[in-house]
Design a protein around this motif. Structure first.
Motif, mmCIF file in Angstrom:
data_model
loop_
_atom_site.group_PDB
_atom_site.id
_atom_site.type_symbol
_atom_site.label_atom_id
_atom_site.label_comp_id
_atom_site.label_asym_id
_atom_site.label_seq_id
_atom_site.Cartn_x
_atom_site.Cartn_y
_atom_site.Cartn_z
ATOM 1 N N GLY A 10 0.796 -1.235 0.000
ATOM 2 C CA GLY A 10 0.000 0.000 0.000
ATOM 3 C C GLY A 10 0.821 1.275 0.000
ATOM 4 O O GLY A 10 2.062 1.243 0.031
ATOM 5 N N ASP A 14 4.715 0.550 4.305
ATOM 6 C CA ASP A 14 5.156 -0.139 5.528
ATOM 7 C C ASP A 14 5.619 -1.556 5.220
ATOM 8 O O ASP A 14 6.505 -2.085 5.889
ATOM 9 C CB ASP A 14 4.015 -0.169 6.564
ATOM 10 N N GLY A 15 5.019 -2.185 4.215
ATOM 11 C CA GLY A 15 5.396 -3.558 3.914
ATOM 12 C C GLY A 15 4.455 -4.180 2.914
ATOM 13 O O GLY A 15 3.575 -3.513 2.359
ATOM 14 N N ASP A 17 1.645 -7.104 2.247
ATOM 15 C CA ASP A 17 0.682 -8.036 2.856
ATOM 16 C C ASP A 17 0.402 -9.148 1.855
ATOM 17 O O ASP A 17 0.130 -8.867 0.677
ATOM 18 C CB ASP A 17 -0.658 -7.333 3.131
HETATM 19 MG MG LIG Z 1 0.391 -1.693 4.315
#
Ligand SMILES: [Mg+2]
Ligand SMILES: Nc1ncnc2c1ncn2[C@@H]1O[C@H](COP(=O)(O)OP(=O)(O)OP(=O)(O)O)[C@@H](O)[C@H]1O
Length: 364
Positions: A10, A14-15, A17
């Motif tokens: 996204g 942040d990372g 998923d």
């Molecule tokens: Mg995210």
């Protein structure tokens, strides 16, 4: 029953998923996995979100780095689930948005689906937004069709609220076409400000914001951005709401503010932009279900509940879907729709000329 993987990376950066889903009449979540974004990749992707030199080469290199991480994530996901790659019908991969400019007719997600298919040995469905844009739509948000398929209720007016980097809402009104739009910044400005001030990636549970005071002069200034008053279809991104935008608004004030008051005001901006948009477009919403990382921000949820009463606010856990995995599940479902020839955009949401089948297929 066919199995699909969903990969969502996204705007928060942040990372990644990852989910494994069994697609029966309703999707069933079988396994989940999360890979935090390595800092150098995060910096490269962030830099690509605004204009700069040598963007073509930097973006091609960054997407190769990203896709190797995503492929590693798929492998770890399948190990956890004890399923072979051959059992997966397709991966639905959103890719990483580096530019979203629907007013100019484009939105760019990088993620080299050809390499993802090659590295995993699994068919990949990607490039979900461009067909909607080609048909004159915003290309976003795309999750309302998924929310509608899963959560539309025969008699209750429901709203699904995703608070990721940006916030978007799906309005599910019985016997009406689903509505949906981006409300504005979700976590992105709070993340940018706490990083700028304290070097942290996010304000856990809104604890820092809770130590500050909402400053009406700043809030009014921020809410004066045209995006908030515009009616849908509308979508947005880091092109509009970024640290420069915030600093420009701060510079207009006759005095400087304590950093924690700015954070408190940014949390209020997220809450108010959501509640104003919801009450304007669907004042009858009875049940509001929250998903995305913002569902962990206790202070934000408390404030939203105050603003939206008497509607009830719960996370999507109340509907049986873990709020952290909703978006990745949506992209697994979008891959299924593509392969089955099911149109998955919603003209009532994006403003596209009509229903379209979304995604491009990269066979294994
Ligand atoms: Mg995210
Ligand atoms: N415990 C927490 N307290 C406050 N905020 C949190 C917490 N955990 C996560 N977040 C926020 O959630 C963000 C990540 O949310 P999420 O992964 O849904 O966003 P995203 O990756 O931008 O997704 P999308 O664009 O798909 O909506 C973090 O950057 C952070 O701001």
């Amino acid at each position: 029953m066919p199995l699909y993987a969903g990969v969502m990376s996204g705007t928060s950066l942040d990372g990644i998923d990852l989910v494994l889903v069994e697609q029966t009449t309703e999707p069933r979540l079988l396994e989940t996995h999360y890979l935090p974004m390595p800092e150098p990749l995060r910096q490269s992707l962030l830099a690509l979100c605004s204009s700069g030199p040598d963007e073509i080469v930097r973006s091609a290199l960054a997407e190769q780095h990203w896709v190797r991480l995503a492929a590693q994530g798929i492998q770890e996901l399948l190990e956890k689930a004890q399923r072979p790659a051959s059992s997966i019908r397709a991966i639905g991969s959103h890719g990483q948005t580096i530019r979203h400019m629907p007013q100019e007719g484009f939105s760019v997600q990088i993620g080299n689906p050809a390499l993802l298919a090659e590295l995993t040995g699994i068919s990949v469905v990607a490039d979900f937004r461009r067909r909607d844009l080609a048909a004159g739509g915003e290309g976003a948000p795309l999750v309302p069709a998924f929310h509608e398929a899963l959560f539309a209720h025969p008699s209750r007016v429901r709203a699904l609220l995703n608070i990721g980097g940006f916030s978007n809402v799906s309005l599910l009104t019985p016997q009406q076409a689903v509505q949906g739009f981006d409300c504005g910044p979700g976590n992105v400005l709070m993340d940018l400000w706490i990083c700028h001030q304290k070097g942290l990636s996010y304000d856990a549970h809104g604890a820092w914001a809770a130590t500050g005071r909402v400053r009406p002069e700043l809030l009014t200034q921020l809410l004066s951005d045209d995006f908030f008053a515009a009616t849908g279809p509308k979508s947005t991104g880091r092109e509009r709401f970024n640290l420069t935008w915030l600093k420009d608004h701060l510079a207009v004030l006759p005095h400087s503010l304590p950093a924690e008051d700015v954070q408190a005001t940014l949390l209020e901006l997220t809450a108010r932009s959501i509640s104003d948009a919801l009450t304007r477009t669907q004042p009858q919403a009875e049940d509001i279900f929250v998903c995305g990382g913002g569902a962990h921000n206790t202070k934000l949820l408390e404030r939203l509940q105050q603003l939206l009463a008497p509607s009830t606010l719960q996370t999507t856990a109340a509907l049986g879907v873990d709020p952290d995995w909703m978006e990745a599940m949506a992209f697994a479902w979008l891959a299924h729709c593509c392969l089955e020839g099911i149109p998955a955009n919603r003209p009532s949401v994006t403003g596209a000329l009509g229903l379209r089948i979304l995604g491009a297929i990269y066979p294994a």
